[in-house]
Motif scaffolding. Structure first.
Motif, PDB file in Angstrom:
ATOM      1  N   GLY A 125      20.662  14.418  51.877  1.00  0.00           N
ATOM      2  CA  GLY A 125      20.002  15.703  51.733  1.00  0.00           C
ATOM      3  C   GLY A 125      20.222  16.257  50.347  1.00  0.00           C
ATOM      4  O   GLY A 125      21.244  15.984  49.702  1.00  0.00           O
ATOM      5  N   SER A 126      19.239  17.018  49.859  1.00  0.00           N
ATOM      6  CA  SER A 126      19.333  17.620  48.519  1.00  0.00           C
ATOM      7  C   SER A 126      19.074  19.114  48.633  1.00  0.00           C
ATOM      8  O   SER A 126      18.089  19.540  49.244  1.00  0.00           O
ATOM      9  CB  SER A 126      18.330  16.967  47.570  1.00  0.00           C
ATOM     10  OG  SER A 126      17.018  17.063  48.086  1.00  0.00           O
ATOM     11  N   ILE A 177      16.412  25.145  49.604  1.00  0.00           N
ATOM     12  CA  ILE A 177      16.782  26.024  48.484  1.00  0.00           C
ATOM     13  C   ILE A 177      17.505  27.245  49.051  1.00  0.00           C
ATOM     14  O   ILE A 177      16.984  27.929  49.944  1.00  0.00           O
ATOM     15  CB  ILE A 177      15.546  26.475  47.686  1.00  0.00           C
ATOM     16  CG1 ILE A 177      14.872  25.273  47.024  1.00  0.00           C
ATOM     17  CG2 ILE A 177      15.928  27.519  46.626  1.00  0.00           C
ATOM     18  CD1 ILE A 177      13.619  25.618  46.235  1.00  0.00           C
ATOM     19  N   LEU A 178      18.712  27.483  48.544  1.00  0.00           N
ATOM     20  CA  LEU A 178      19.477  28.691  48.881  1.00  0.00           C
ATOM     21  C   LEU A 178      19.258  29.673  47.746  1.00  0.00           C
ATOM     22  O   LEU A 178      19.731  29.465  46.627  1.00  0.00           O
ATOM     23  CB  LEU A 178      20.963  28.350  49.046  1.00  0.00           C
ATOM     24  CG  LEU A 178      21.890  29.471  49.502  1.00  0.00           C
ATOM     25  CD1 LEU A 178      21.451  30.053  50.840  1.00  0.00           C
ATOM     26  CD2 LEU A 178      23.335  28.959  49.596  1.00  0.00           C
ATOM     27  N   LEU A 179      18.514  30.736  48.012  1.00  0.00           N
ATOM     28  CA  LEU A 179      17.976  31.595  46.950  1.00  0.00           C
ATOM     29  C   LEU A 179      18.502  33.023  47.066  1.00  0.00           C
ATOM     30  O   LEU A 179      18.376  33.667  48.116  1.00  0.00           O
ATOM     31  CB  LEU A 179      16.440  31.613  47.055  1.00  0.00           C
ATOM     32  CG  LEU A 179      15.678  32.529  46.102  1.00  0.00           C
ATOM     33  CD1 LEU A 179      15.809  32.037  44.654  1.00  0.00           C
ATOM     34  CD2 LEU A 179      14.203  32.594  46.509  1.00  0.00           C
ATOM     35  N   ASP A 180      19.089  33.499  45.957  1.00  0.00           N
ATOM     36  CA  ASP A 180      19.522  34.898  45.900  1.00  0.00           C
ATOM     37  C   ASP A 180      18.291  35.803  45.871  1.00  0.00           C
ATOM     38  O   ASP A 180      17.240  35.424  45.347  1.00  0.00           O
ATOM     39  CB  ASP A 180      20.386  35.113  44.653  1.00  0.00           C
ATOM     40  CG  ASP A 180      21.062  36.479  44.663  1.00  0.00           C
ATOM     41  OD1 ASP A 180      21.190  37.055  45.762  1.00  0.00           O
ATOM     42  OD2 ASP A 180      21.438  36.953  43.581  1.00  0.00           O
ATOM     43  N   MET A 181      18.430  37.002  46.421  1.00  0.00           N
ATOM     44  CA  MET A 181      17.289  37.910  46.490  1.00  0.00           C
ATOM     45  C   MET A 181      17.232  38.886  45.323  1.00  0.00           C
ATOM     46  O   MET A 181      16.218  39.540  45.110  1.00  0.00           O
ATOM     47  CB  MET A 181      17.293  38.697  47.808  1.00  0.00           C
ATOM     48  CG  MET A 181      17.107  37.808  49.027  1.00  0.00           C
ATOM     49  SD  MET A 181      16.764  38.727  50.531  1.00  0.00           S
ATOM     50  CE  MET A 181      15.105  39.313  50.201  1.00  0.00           C
ATOM     51  N   VAL A 218      12.346  24.127  52.485  1.00  0.00           N
ATOM     52  CA  VAL A 218      12.871  25.188  53.353  1.00  0.00           C
ATOM     53  C   VAL A 218      13.740  26.111  52.498  1.00  0.00           C
ATOM     54  O   VAL A 218      14.616  25.647  51.760  1.00  0.00           O
ATOM     55  CB  VAL A 218      13.691  24.589  54.510  1.00  0.00           C
ATOM     56  CG1 VAL A 218      14.392  25.696  55.289  1.00  0.00           C
ATOM     57  CG2 VAL A 218      12.787  23.775  55.424  1.00  0.00           C
ATOM     58  N   VAL A 219      13.475  27.415  52.603  1.00  0.00           N
ATOM     59  CA  VAL A 219      14.181  28.401  51.778  1.00  0.00           C
ATOM     60  C   VAL A 219      15.047  29.301  52.648  1.00  0.00           C
ATOM     61  O   VAL A 219      14.581  29.857  53.651  1.00  0.00           O
ATOM     62  CB  VAL A 219      13.186  29.263  50.975  1.00  0.00           C
ATOM     63  CG1 VAL A 219      13.936  30.282  50.116  1.00  0.00           C
ATOM     64  CG2 VAL A 219      12.281  28.383  50.117  1.00  0.00           C
ATOM     65  N   VAL A 220      16.321  29.431  52.257  1.00  0.00           N
ATOM     66  CA  VAL A 220      17.251  30.376  52.884  1.00  0.00           C
ATOM     67  C   VAL A 220      17.562  31.456  51.849  1.00  0.00           C
ATOM     68  O   VAL A 220      17.971  31.141  50.727  1.00  0.00           O
ATOM     69  CB  VAL A 220      18.547  29.678  53.329  1.00  0.00           C
ATOM     70  CG1 VAL A 220      19.535  30.715  53.876  1.00  0.00           C
ATOM     71  CG2 VAL A 220      18.250  28.619  54.381  1.00  0.00           C
ATOM     72  N   LEU A 221      17.362  32.716  52.196  1.00  0.00           N
ATOM     73  CA  LEU A 221      17.611  33.816  51.272  1.00  0.00           C
ATOM     74  C   LEU A 221      18.992  34.418  51.522  1.00  0.00           C
ATOM     75  O   LEU A 221      19.477  34.449  52.656  1.00  0.00           O
ATOM     76  CB  LEU A 221      16.544  34.898  51.443  1.00  0.00           C
ATOM     77  CG  LEU A 221      15.116  34.500  51.059  1.00  0.00           C
ATOM     78  CD1 LEU A 221      14.143  35.630  51.362  1.00  0.00           C
ATOM     79  CD2 LEU A 221      15.021  34.107  49.594  1.00  0.00           C
ATOM     80  N   ALA A 224      18.768  24.531  58.306  1.00  0.00           N
ATOM     81  CA  ALA A 224      17.700  24.464  57.306  1.00  0.00           C
ATOM     82  C   ALA A 224      17.303  23.014  57.036  1.00  0.00           C
ATOM     83  O   ALA A 224      16.113  22.689  56.922  1.00  0.00           O
ATOM     84  CB  ALA A 224      18.145  25.146  56.018  1.00  0.00           C
ATOM     85  N   PHE A 225      18.284  22.122  56.940  1.00  0.00           N
ATOM     86  CA  PHE A 225      17.971  20.701  56.732  1.00  0.00           C
ATOM     87  C   PHE A 225      17.224  20.116  57.927  1.00  0.00           C
ATOM     88  O   PHE A 225      16.295  19.316  57.780  1.00  0.00           O
ATOM     89  CB  PHE A 225      19.243  19.902  56.454  1.00  0.00           C
ATOM     90  CG  PHE A 225      19.608  19.843  54.998  1.00  0.00           C
ATOM     91  CD1 PHE A 225      18.879  19.069  54.103  1.00  0.00           C
ATOM     92  CD2 PHE A 225      20.674  20.581  54.508  1.00  0.00           C
ATOM     93  CE1 PHE A 225      19.212  19.022  52.755  1.00  0.00           C
ATOM     94  CE2 PHE A 225      21.011  20.541  53.166  1.00  0.00           C
ATOM     95  CZ  PHE A 225      20.277  19.761  52.280  1.00  0.00           C
ATOM     96  N   SER A 226      17.627  20.518  59.130  1.00  0.00           N
ATOM     97  CA  SER A 226      16.922  20.053  60.330  1.00  0.00           C
ATOM     98  C   SER A 226      15.472  20.535  60.317  1.00  0.00           C
ATOM     99  O   SER A 226      14.545  19.783  60.647  1.00  0.00           O
ATOM    100  CB  SER A 226      17.635  20.572  61.575  1.00  0.00           C
ATOM    101  OG  SER A 226      16.946  20.175  62.743  1.00  0.00           O
ATOM    102  N   HIS A 227      15.289  21.794  59.898  1.00  0.00           N
ATOM    103  CA  HIS A 227      13.941  22.348  59.792  1.00  0.00           C
ATOM    104  C   HIS A 227      13.129  21.589  58.742  1.00  0.00           C
ATOM    105  O   HIS A 227      11.931  21.321  58.933  1.00  0.00           O
ATOM    106  CB  HIS A 227      14.031  23.829  59.438  1.00  0.00           C
ATOM    107  CG  HIS A 227      12.722  24.539  59.452  1.00  0.00           C
ATOM    108  ND1 HIS A 227      12.529  25.771  58.862  1.00  0.00           N
ATOM    109  CD2 HIS A 227      11.512  24.192  59.982  1.00  0.00           C
ATOM    110  CE1 HIS A 227      11.273  26.140  59.021  1.00  0.00           C
ATOM    111  NE2 HIS A 227      10.640  25.208  59.700  1.00  0.00           N
TER     112      HIS A 227
END
Length: 484
Positions: free
Chosen positions: A5-6, A52-56, A83-86, A124-127
């Motif tokens: 995973g990346s 992507i783990l993204l700051d808001m 897939v983006v996690v904020l 998120a990776f599963s998604h």
């Protein structure tokens, strides 16, 4: 053991980046970080980033989260499979809800607990894997639809009659109006149906076709609506029906005039309710289809004779498109001949041309089999060509002779043929030992006659019955009797 995973982490706080990187590198093979959101596009293009783990918030003292929403939209526009996690230090319920609505898969607030962050990232990776599978299936489906709609032949014509057909198709294709295509056998009704689908707003969805004349009465509902495992003896697994397969796309029902009245009622109910229930099932399924039907029958006459439901006819022919027989579009014969010559020359690896005299011969022929017959004549001529020369006259002559010697001869003696069948009917069940041989001979003659007529009319039951002077019911009884 690290999982494949990346992930890309985007935050303007270097301490945050180091902390998350150290945590995630223990679990995932590729962890990339950046403190500048403008780097996102480049990183995603160069590496196969899945999450992507993204700051808001990136500006000092910014707490609205609008920057995160902006970059979220940019990311999804660039690659919808990411897939983006904020994350934000000022999280609240409403911001989380808005983030999910905007396309984020999840939301996490700072400071986080490591177990919580790992759980969110794992989800998120599963998604991401699920989105990749859906994308692959979508591409496969679109490729399959393209292959199915990539007809062996094109729908061609330049005559006035065909220009009117093309004009009508152009007007109705973008609508969802039900269309009835009429015309003699071999005029290209299925090609027209494909043309309508490809010009419609549903062109990227499925085009599902079904020859209604080929369906056994006992399998009618299963073919159209599907069935559940165990619904009947041979139902060893669930099966999806044609209506459901065509959901959001186009459903083409060919030879509609062959339907029995009971089948017509079942079809009408499905069209009216826009719902189907698989055989053996209890739950109704909503279906959204564009219906295209075709027939070489005179349906108004069939309605008059109580062989076709008037309400079903109203339902299926919001717009009727009549395809002219080839004898009414002689101007198209040179175009079609050249097209089929090119097609079959390529198929059989020949280098051939057609002479003007041969085109003239083709234009003077009556073409009872219409465009389909023309295609077959050109194909035979290509196959039998010698030294690069087409012999259209010989092929066309052999075709005409074959018809005259075969079933065409039968059609010239309809009265005699009908009398033979009538005699066989009268003989069955009313004979003694002295007439066994005579009745057997009559039945054999009847069987050969029906078989030859059915072959000549390419399996079209209605046309065969008409040529033999039989009712459709009598024709079906003979098909069952002789296992044809």
């Amino acid at each position: 053991m690290k999982q494949a995973g990346s992930i890309l982490i985007v935050d303007d706080n270097p301490d945050i980046l180091i902390a998350i990187q150290l945590l995630l590198k223990q679990h995932y093979q590729t962890v990339v970080t950046t403190d500048n959101p403008f780097d996102i596009e480049k990183v995603v293009n160069e590496q196969e980033i899945e999450v992507i783990l993204l700051d808001m918030n990136f500006n000092h003292d910014a707490i609205s989260g609008q920057e995160g929403f902006y970059w979220l939209k940019k990311i999804l526009a660039q690659n919808s499979s990411v897939v983006v996690v904020l994350m934000t230090a000022y999280g609240d319920i409403q911001l989380a809800v808005d983030a999910i609505k905007a396309g984020a898969s999840d939301f996490i607030a700072k400071p986080w607990r490591n177990e919580q962050l790992l759980g969110v990232i794992a989800a998120a990776f599963s998604h991401a894997k699920d989105k990749q599978k859906v994308g692959e299936l979508t591409r496969q489906t679109q490729g399959l639809n393209h292959a199915l709609c990539d007809q062996k032949f094109e729908f061609l014509g330049q005559s006035l009659a065909m220009k009117q057909v093309f004009d009508t198709i152009e007007k109705v294709a973008k609508t969802d109006a039900n269309i009835l295509i009429t015309g003699e056998s071999g005029t290209g009704k299925e090609l027209a149906a494909h043309a309508i689908h490809l010009a419609s707003n549903r062109s990227d969805q499925a085009f599902i076709s079904l020859d209604m004349g080929s369906i056994a009465i006992s399998l009618f509902e299963s073919e159209l609506f599907g069935h559940k495992k165990g619904a009947f003896t041979d139902a060893k697994a669930d099966r999806t029906g044609r209506f459901e397969l065509a959901h959001k796309g186009s459903l083409f029902l060919d030879e509609l005039g062959n339907l029995a009245l009971s089948q017509q009622a079942t079809l009408l109910a499905a069209l009216q309710n826009r719902q189907i229930t698989p055989v053996g099932g209890s739950k109704a399924i909503d279906v959204n289809i564009r219906l295209i039907c075709a027939t070489n029958e005179n349906l108004p006459q069939a309605v008059h004779e109580s062989r076709f439901r008037q309400d079903l006819l109203y339902r299926i022919n919001t717009v009727e498109i009549r395809l002219p027989p080839l004898r009414e579009r002689v101007d198209d014969i040179p175009l079609l001949a050249e097209y089929y010559l090119d097609h079959f020359s390529h198929k059989y690896k020949r280098n051939l041309s057609i002479e003007a005299d041969d085109i003239l011969v083709l234009c003077h022929y009556t073409w009872p089999g219409n465009v389909r017959e023309l295609a077959h004549v050109i194909e035979r001529a290509v196959i039998l060509s010698v030294c690069g020369n087409l012999d259209i006259r010989s092929v066309l002559g052999a075709t005409s002779s074959k018809k005259t010697d075969g079933v065409n001869g039968l059609e010239q003696n309809t009265l005699q043929r009908t009398n033979v069948i009538s005699k066989a009917d009268n003989a069955v069940g009313n004979y003694d030992d002295n007439t066994d041989n005579e009745c057997f001979n009559l039945e054999m003659l009847e069987q050969r006659t029906v078989r030859a007529a059915l072959k000549y009319h390419q399996g079209n039951v209605s046309q065969t019955a008409k040529a033999l002077g039989l009712t459709r019911g009598a024709m079906y009884r003979r098909l069952e009797k002789y296992d044809l």
